[in-house]
Design a protein around this motif. Structure first.
Motif, PDB file in Angstrom:
ATOM      1  N   ARG A  63       5.983  -5.776  62.151  1.00 55.01           N
ATOM      2  CA  ARG A  63       5.988  -6.819  61.268  1.00 55.01           C
ATOM      3  C   ARG A  63       7.025  -7.629  61.607  1.00 55.01           C
ATOM      4  NH1 ARG A  63      10.525  -6.150  58.414  1.00 55.01           N
ATOM      5  NH2 ARG A  63      11.450  -4.282  58.409  1.00 55.01           N
ATOM      6  N   GLN A  64       7.950  -7.298  62.421  1.00 51.93           N
ATOM      7  CA  GLN A  64       8.980  -8.181  62.846  1.00 51.93           C
ATOM      8  C   GLN A  64       8.245  -9.153  64.016  1.00 51.93           C
ATOM      9  OE1 GLN A  64      11.930  -5.135  63.700  1.00 51.93           O
ATOM     10  NE2 GLN A  64      12.987  -5.915  62.143  1.00 51.93           N
ATOM     11  N   PHE A 101      -1.087  -0.055  53.661  1.00 53.16           N
ATOM     12  CA  PHE A 101      -0.550  -1.134  53.996  1.00 53.16           C
ATOM     13  C   PHE A 101       0.193  -2.013  52.775  1.00 53.16           C
ATOM     14  CE2 PHE A 101      -3.225   0.076  57.538  1.00 53.16           C
ATOM     15  CZ  PHE A 101      -2.513  -0.476  58.672  1.00 53.16           C
ATOM     16  N   ASP A 102      -0.061  -1.432  51.543  1.00 53.38           N
ATOM     17  CA  ASP A 102       0.480  -1.955  50.575  1.00 53.38           C
ATOM     18  C   ASP A 102       1.764  -1.006  50.049  1.00 53.38           C
ATOM     19  OD1 ASP A 102      -1.546  -3.970  49.624  1.00 53.38           O
ATOM     20  OD2 ASP A 102      -2.756  -2.037  48.894  1.00 53.38           O
ATOM     21  N   GLN A 103       1.787   0.036  50.320  1.00 58.71           N
ATOM     22  CA  GLN A 103       3.027   1.030  50.132  1.00 58.71           C
ATOM     23  C   GLN A 103       4.061   1.101  51.132  1.00 58.71           C
ATOM     24  OE1 GLN A 103       1.754   4.939  48.706  1.00 58.71           O
ATOM     25  NE2 GLN A 103      -0.063   4.261  47.646  1.00 58.71           N
ATOM     26  N   ARG A 159       3.413  -3.323  55.209  1.00 61.77           N
ATOM     27  CA  ARG A 159       2.783  -4.308  54.020  1.00 61.77           C
ATOM     28  C   ARG A 159       2.694  -5.855  54.445  1.00 61.77           C
ATOM     29  NH1 ARG A 159       6.939  -3.373  50.157  1.00 61.77           N
ATOM     30  NH2 ARG A 159       6.088  -1.433  50.021  1.00 61.77           N
ATOM     31  N   PRO A 160       3.271  -6.295  55.270  1.00 61.17           N
ATOM     32  CA  PRO A 160       3.092  -7.840  55.798  1.00 61.17           C
ATOM     33  C   PRO A 160       1.970  -7.805  56.685  1.00 61.17           C
ATOM     34  CG  PRO A 160       5.473  -7.223  56.179  1.00 61.17           C
ATOM     35  CD  PRO A 160       4.735  -5.834  55.864  1.00 61.17           C
ATOM     36  N   LEU A 161       1.291  -6.764  57.052  1.00 61.78           N
ATOM     37  CA  LEU A 161       0.228  -6.539  57.880  1.00 61.78           C
ATOM     38  C   LEU A 161      -0.998  -6.272  57.452  1.00 61.78           C
ATOM     39  CD1 LEU A 161       2.253  -4.901  60.925  1.00 61.78           C
ATOM     40  CD2 LEU A 161       1.690  -7.247  60.721  1.00 61.78           C
ATOM     41  N   ARG A 162      -1.008  -6.310  56.205  1.00 68.85           N
ATOM     42  CA  ARG A 162      -2.217  -5.923  55.210  1.00 68.85           C
ATOM     43  C   ARG A 162      -3.419  -6.807  55.615  1.00 68.85           C
ATOM     44  NH1 ARG A 162      -4.461  -3.216  50.787  1.00 68.85           N
ATOM     45  NH2 ARG A 162      -6.794  -3.577  51.077  1.00 68.85           N
TER      46      ARG A 162
END
Length: 427
Positions: free
Chosen positions: A98-99, A332-334, A339-342
């Motif tokens: 995500r980074q 990908f929500d939890q 999360r940022p990659l949903r």
């Protein structure tokens, strides 16, 4: 760029090189690859020593490190100069998470990630081989997903291979992801039953944990809520030799007395976090379904197929069955690491123009010696599908065993020794 250093009994050379993101566009963007050459100190000056490329499982896992306790590496260094390649997107090879993906739109991230499958990994390996060995072929050891990559290698660049050894990684050459998961869910059920057979008292404890999670807002050490369905993913570890024991020993410490009554202990929550968090290997969740895609979309296959197995419903039966190597949209929500990659994950699941990974005709005419251990009770790779593939690759010698499980290569020196003897026709 290279860096050389000496560890006890080993000489290591670190290699960094740039390769095209898209091998079909060599003048386009570049990414960096990292590979570590390891040779036994007494063989360091032997330039005629055969090379062995190791491809790790996953997708999304870095190669073993030379300080690891992997049984295969100690054995291999007797006869080979070993190259531990961090596959693109993992370890030190342009790591993706995500980074590093921050700042890209969902569409940009998905387009970028479509270049991180087995076909690109094989092309990376060929560039490295030519740089280090010239025209000389090398040996290949593929663990799990590394075995999938080996099948792609044999399909597209067999001239680079002297011999191939595969551990727990013979994929179906043609199966749609739905077929893969329809076979995977019954294996998850069987492994859950084996877990409860070994530890019958855990049936009750697991149900108590699920009920407690349903009734309370329980937070993992990283701050996110531990949901019932995410705890159900703890079965992801059941395919390893210590998987049953690790979860059992956590469940022994699940509840602790507190002023308001029993609560889930920090020890338990920390251990579950290590089992279910994708922070260390986000590509595992992002790309897992795509490794089975050839000209078709996965369309969140694991989630759709799960609806065919009501045994995993947590509320219509007393017993809790664990899932395994399945990743779902809700994850990908939890999971904060995902999360940022949903949005990116949704686009990857919808992509339907994945290139073919295997060439059945070329494999049917294969001339490279190949040996593969097929674990009879493998949680992660379907036995029946593996055996079909074994019969489709000319000259492939399968070794079927239930003495070892999916991490047998790392746990038992005998696994590598037998594969090497098989591929050389010594047994």
């Amino acid at each position: 760029m290279t860096l050389r250093y000496i560890r006890p009994g080993q000489v290591c050379v670190e290699h960094l090189l740039e390769v095209p993101l898209d091998h079909d566009d060599p003048d386009g963007p570049l990414i960096e690859l990292f590979a570590r050459e390891v040779v036994a100190q007494q063989n360091a000056d032997n330039r005629d020593l055969p090379w062995l490329l190791f491809l790790q499982g996953g997708p999304g896992s870095a190669a073993d490190r030379p300080s690891s306790s992997s049984a295969w590496l100690h054995q291999a260094l007797r006869n080979y100069r070993v190259l531990l390649l961090d596959q693109r997107g993992t370890g030190r090879s342009t790591p993706l998470n995500r980074q590093s993906l921050a700042g890209r739109t969902d569409a940009e991230a998905a387009a970028y990630l479509r270049h991180f499958r087995a076909d690109a990994i094989v092309q990376d390996a060929e560039l490295i081989r030519r740089q280090l060995l010239g025209d000389r072929p090398w040996s290949l050891l593929g663990q799990s997903f590394g075995g999938f990559c080996a099948m792609t290698y044999l399909s597209s660049a067999p001239q680079g291979l002297a011999e191939v050894m595969i551990a727990g990684g013979l994929p179906s050459l043609t199966a749609h992801p739905d077929q893969v998961y329809r076979a995977a869910y019954p294996r998850a059920l069987a492994h859950t039953e084996r877990f409860y057979t070994r530890y019958p008292g855990d049936r009750k404890v697991v149900r108590q944990v699920v009920d407690h999670l349903a009734d309370n807002d329980i937070r993992l050490p990283s701050g996110e809520r531990l949901s019932t369905e995410r705890f159900q993913m703890s079965g992801l570890t059941f395919g390893m030799a210590s998987g049953f024991d690790n979860l059992h020993h956590l469940l022994e410490l699940a509840f602790i007395s507190a002023p308001g009554g029993p609560v889930l202990s920090d020890t338990f929550l920390r251990g579950v976090d290590r089992m279910v968090s994708m922070a260390g290997q986000p590509l595992y969740a992002l790309l897992h379904e795509s490794i089975y895609c050839q000209g078709t979309a996965s369309s969140w296959s694991a989630s759709r197929v799960r609806a065919e197995f009501d045994e995993f419903d947590l509320w219509h039966r007393a017993e809790v069955n664990f899932t395994a190597e399945m990743f779902y949209p809700w994850l990908f929500d939890q999971d904060p690491a995902l999360r940022p990659l949903r949005g990116c994950a949704d686009l990857l699941a919808a992509h339907d123009d994945w290139p073919r990974l295997y060439d059945p005709d070329r494999l049917a005419g294969n001339t490279v010696p190949v040996a593969a251990v097929v674990y009879f009770d493998d949680l992660y790779v379907d036995f029946a599908q593996s055996m079909v593939t074994a019969g489709q690759v000319r000259g492939l010698r399968p070794w079927v065993t239930n003495e070892h499980v999916h991490d047998g290569l790392s746990a038992r020196p005998a696994v590598f020794d037998r594969l090497r003897a098989m591929v050389r026709g010594e047994v």
